[in-house]
Design a protein around this motif. Structure first.
Motif: not given
Length: 299
Positions: A206-213
Motif C-alpha cells: 500500500a505504501a508503494r502504491e501510494d508513493s510510486q508511479p
C-alpha cells in the motif's frame, strides 16, 4: 547488430538480434546480439566455459532497474527463465530461491512457510539474481540482512558457492564480477505468523502504491540516496518535478522515478537523467549517482 559470434551448443534457447524493449520496464532500447535462456545451471556453465572469453555477457532479470541503450547490447544477454524461478522452504527459517524468482514469489513463499523478515522483497520489482548482485533493499532492509549464501556461475563457466561475507556488500553494491550470474540463493528469516507476515506485506504494498508511479513505464528508483539525503528531495528542490525531455519525464508522483510517457527513446531517458543530475549539482552541490544500470551502445 550483426550476430556473427561463434557460439557453443546449448540445451536451452538462443536467439539472435532479440529485441529487449519488451523485456524491460521502460519498454525502450535496442536488441541483444544474442539472447540465451539456459535450461539449467549446467547448461549455462557449459556455454560460458566454451564461449570466447572476449564475448561480453550480461544477466537480465525482470528488466526493472535498467536502461538498454538504443544501439542494443553486444555479446550475450542471459535471461534466467522458469527453470530458475522456483522457491522452496528448507526449514522453519530458510528458503532456497532460484536466481530468476521474483521478489513477490519469494516473500509469498516465506509467508506460507511462516518465515518473517523477507516481506520487504515484496516491494522490489526484480529477481533474486539482481537482489544479490545489487544488494537490493527497501523499507529499512537489504539483501545482506537475509542472505546466507548464493550459487554463482562465473564468466569462466565455473560454478561456485559464495557466502554473504564473500560479497563485500555496501549500499546497492557487491563485488560480483562482470559476467558472473547468480543462479540461486539461500535466504534466512525468522519464525513468524503467516497472518502477521501478510499484514506487513500489505502495508508495504500500500505504501508503494501510494508513493510510486507503478502503472507507468518506468525503471524504478533512478538515483542512489547520497549519505544523509533523499534523492527524490534533492531532485524536487532542484525544480525537476515533471521535467520532460523528448518522450521522457520526471514523475510528478515520485521525483526519483523517470517515465517513458509514450514514445521515449532510451537516449531521451538517459539524457533526462543526466539533466536532472546537472540541475541537482548546480542547486545543492551534490552529485547524484545512477542506481539504474545503463547498458549497451549509444545509437
Amino acid at each position: 547488430m550483426s550476430a556473427t559470434i561463434a557460439l557453443p551448443p546449448v540445451r536451452g534457447t538462443l536467439k539472435a538480434d532479440a529485441p529487449l524493449a519488451p523485456l524491460v520496464w521502460f519498454k525502450a532500447g535496442g536488441a541483444a546480439q544474442w539472447l540465451f535462456e539456459p535450461k539449467d545451471a549446467d547448461d549455462l556453465s557449459d556455454f560460458l566455459a566454451m564461449l570466447g572469453p572476449d564475448v561480453p555477457v550480461m544477466a537480465l532479470g525482470l528488466g526493472s532497474n535498467l536502461i538498454v541503450r538504443d544501439g542494443g547490447v553486444p555479446g550475450v544477454v542471459v535471461r534466467l527463465g522458469k527453470p530458475f524461478a522456483k522457491v522452496m522452504a528448507l526449514d522453519e527459517t530458510t528458503l532456497t530461491c532460484g536466481g530468476g524468482a521474483s521478489g513477490i514469489l519469494v516473500s509469498s513463499t516465506a509467508r506460507d512457510a511462516g518465515i518473517a523478515g523477507l516481506e520487504f522483497l515484496r516491494s522490489i520489482p526484480g529477481t533474486v539474481g539482481g537482489f544479490v548482485r545489487m544488494n537490493g533493499g527497501a523499507y529499512g532492509r537489504e539483501t545482506r540482512d537475509i542472505l546466507l549464501s548464493c550459487e554463482v556461475v562465473l564468466r569462466s563457466g565455473e560454478q561456485v558457492t559464495l557466502l554473504n561475507r564473500d560479497l563485500a556488500y555496501t549500499y546497492r553494491h557487491s563485488n560480483l564480477t562482470d559476467g558472473a550470474i547468480v543462479v540461486s540463493a539461500t535466504f534466512r528469516g525468522e519464525p513468524g505468523e503467516p497472518a502477521a507476515i501478510q499484514a506487513e506485506m500489505d502495508r508495504i504494498a500500500a505504501a508503494r502504491e501510494d508513493s510510486q508511479p507503478l502503472r507507468s513505464k518506468t525503471g524504478g528508483s533512478t538515483f542512489k540516496n547520497p549519505d544523509g539525503h533523499k534523492a527524490w528531495q534533492l531532485v524536487d528542490e532542484a525544480g525537476c518535478r515533471g521535467l520532460a525531455l523528448g518522450g521522457a519525464q520526471v514523475s510528478e508522483k515520485h521525483t526519483n522515478f523517470l517515465l517513458n510517457s509514450g514514445d521515449a527513446s532510451s537516449a531521451d531517458i538517459e539524457a533526462l537523467g543526466e539533466e536532472v543530475r546537472r540541475r541537482v549539482k548546480d542547486k545543492s552541490g551534490i552529485e547524484l549517482e545512477w542506481e539504474i544500470q545503463r547498458v549497451g551502445i549509444v545509437k
